[in-house]
Scaffold this motif. Sequence first.
Motif, short mmCIF file in Angstrom:
data_model
loop_
_atom_site.label_atom_id
_atom_site.label_comp_id
_atom_site.label_asym_id
_atom_site.label_seq_id
_atom_site.Cartn_x
_atom_site.Cartn_y
_atom_site.Cartn_z
N ARG A 1 6.61 10.63 -7.39
CA ARG A 1 7.21 10.30 -6.10
C ARG A 1 6.07 10.00 -5.14
NH1 ARG A 1 12.17 10.28 -4.59
NH2 ARG A 1 12.80 10.42 -2.45
N LEU A 2 6.08 8.80 -4.58
CA LEU A 2 5.03 8.36 -3.68
C LEU A 2 5.29 8.84 -2.25
CD1 LEU A 2 4.70 4.74 -5.06
CD2 LEU A 2 3.29 6.74 -5.63
N ASP A 3 4.27 8.76 -1.42
CA ASP A 3 4.42 9.19 -0.03
C ASP A 3 5.49 8.41 0.72
OD1 ASP A 3 2.39 10.91 -0.70
OD2 ASP A 3 1.01 10.25 0.88
N LYS B 1 -5.08 13.14 -2.04
CA LYS B 1 -4.26 11.93 -1.95
C LYS B 1 -4.98 10.78 -2.65
CE LYS B 1 -2.03 11.35 1.76
NZ LYS B 1 -1.34 11.08 3.00
N VAL B 2 -4.22 10.03 -3.45
CA VAL B 2 -4.73 8.84 -4.10
C VAL B 2 -4.09 7.63 -3.42
CG1 VAL B 2 -4.82 7.52 -6.26
CG2 VAL B 2 -5.04 10.02 -6.31
N ASP C 1 0.84 -1.19 0.00
CA ASP C 1 0.00 0.00 0.00
C ASP C 1 0.88 1.24 0.00
OD1 ASP C 1 -2.25 -1.59 0.11
OD2 ASP C 1 -2.48 -1.41 2.29
N ASP C 2 0.48 2.24 -0.75
CA ASP C 2 1.20 3.51 -0.80
C ASP C 2 0.20 4.58 -1.18
OD1 ASP C 2 3.34 5.36 -0.73
OD2 ASP C 2 4.69 3.92 -1.69
N ALA C 3 0.65 5.80 -1.24
CA ALA C 3 -0.24 6.91 -1.58
C ALA C 3 0.52 7.92 -2.43
CB ALA C 3 -0.76 7.58 -0.31
N LEU C 4 -0.25 8.70 -3.16
CA LEU C 4 0.28 9.73 -4.04
C LEU C 4 -0.38 11.04 -3.65
CD1 LEU C 4 1.99 10.51 -6.50
CD2 LEU C 4 0.08 9.78 -7.95
#
Length: 116
Positions: free
Chosen positions: A102-104, A72-73, A34-37
Amino acid sequence: MAEASTDVALFIYGTLTLPVVQLETFGRLLGGDDDALSGYTVDYLDRDDPHAELTGHGVHAVVRHTGNPFDKVMGIVTIVTEDELDAADEYEIGACRRTLVRLDSGANAWTYAPRP
């Protein structure tokens, strides 16, 4: 001697997270974290998704840059081969282009956004 394929990070959201789409597009289920943008939001293209029969969705989700840090996505960062990245390019409809973000988490990854 054959050149080894390079693995790359791909941030997926929307229909690319669906197992049926992954099996059809990559021939396998993708793992990932899991990650966020941040600074982006999910938007929908104003045209029918050509993959609607496969996905069950009538529109195509895309990330759109807003620059707002509160937007945020949520998605998954996964590792794919160059060949799989090419397959993702083919899956994405012509109105989208691959872009490096660049991801969170701090990781750099490819994702898909609308063409300007």
